[in-house]
Write a protein that holds these residues in place. Structure first.
Motif, PDB file in Angstrom:
ATOM      1  N   SER A  24       0.844  -1.196   0.000  1.00  0.00           N
ATOM      2  CA  SER A  24       0.000   0.000   0.000  1.00  0.00           C
ATOM      3  C   SER A  24       0.878   1.243   0.000  1.00  0.00           C
ATOM      4  CB  SER A  24      -0.894   0.023   1.240  1.00  0.00           C
ATOM      5  OG  SER A  24      -1.731  -1.089   1.272  1.00  0.00           O
ATOM      6  N   SER A  28      -1.890   5.881   2.253  1.00  0.00           N
ATOM      7  CA  SER A  28      -3.031   5.081   2.705  1.00  0.00           C
ATOM      8  C   SER A  28      -2.768   4.439   4.062  1.00  0.00           C
ATOM      9  CB  SER A  28      -3.407   4.024   1.667  1.00  0.00           C
ATOM     10  OG  SER A  28      -2.395   3.065   1.529  1.00  0.00           O
ATOM     11  N   VAL A  29      -1.542   3.974   4.293  1.00  0.00           N
ATOM     12  CA  VAL A  29      -1.204   3.400   5.604  1.00  0.00           C
ATOM     13  C   VAL A  29      -1.287   4.481   6.670  1.00  0.00           C
ATOM     14  CG1 VAL A  29       0.648   2.358   6.966  1.00  0.00           C
ATOM     15  CG2 VAL A  29       0.198   1.532   4.660  1.00  0.00           C
ATOM     16  N   ARG A  31      -3.046   7.233   6.647  1.00  0.00           N
ATOM     17  CA  ARG A  31      -4.454   7.597   6.838  1.00  0.00           C
ATOM     18  C   ARG A  31      -5.172   6.548   7.689  1.00  0.00           C
ATOM     19  NH1 ARG A  31      -5.294   8.983   1.950  1.00  0.00           N
ATOM     20  NH2 ARG A  31      -5.595   6.869   1.195  1.00  0.00           N
ATOM     21  N   ASP A  32      -4.930   5.271   7.407  1.00  0.00           N
ATOM     22  CA  ASP A  32      -5.568   4.188   8.161  1.00  0.00           C
ATOM     23  C   ASP A  32      -5.178   4.206   9.638  1.00  0.00           C
ATOM     24  OD1 ASP A  32      -6.765   3.356   5.837  1.00  0.00           O
ATOM     25  OD2 ASP A  32      -5.356   1.694   5.493  1.00  0.00           O
TER      26      ASP A  32
END
Length: 67
Positions: A24, A28-29, A31-32
């Motif tokens: 990823s 995205s990591v 944000r997660d």
């Protein structure tokens, strides 16, 4: 003004491992996990360079990248 969050080396290493192993994007990591992209990117790059993040416990393919 909020207080500055502090993260253990283990936490930093885990985030870097997530970025490197999951495929990823850093964004995205981050944000997660509720982190800033800059921080997650810095930890991932440090892990690849081997700076300040111990390689012990990392998967073999990540350790090979550190050499």
């Amino acid at each position: 003004m909020g207080t500055r969050r502090r993260f253990t080396l283990e936490c930093r290493r885990d985030v870097a491992t997530l970025v490197l192993d999951s495929g990823s994007s850093i964004a995205s990591v981050a944000r997660d996990l509720g982190l800033g992209e800059t921080v997650a990117g810095r930890w991932s790059k440090s892990s690849v360079r081997g700076a300040r993040l111990p390689s012990r416990g990392l998967p073999i393919h990540v350790r090979w990248k550190l050499r």
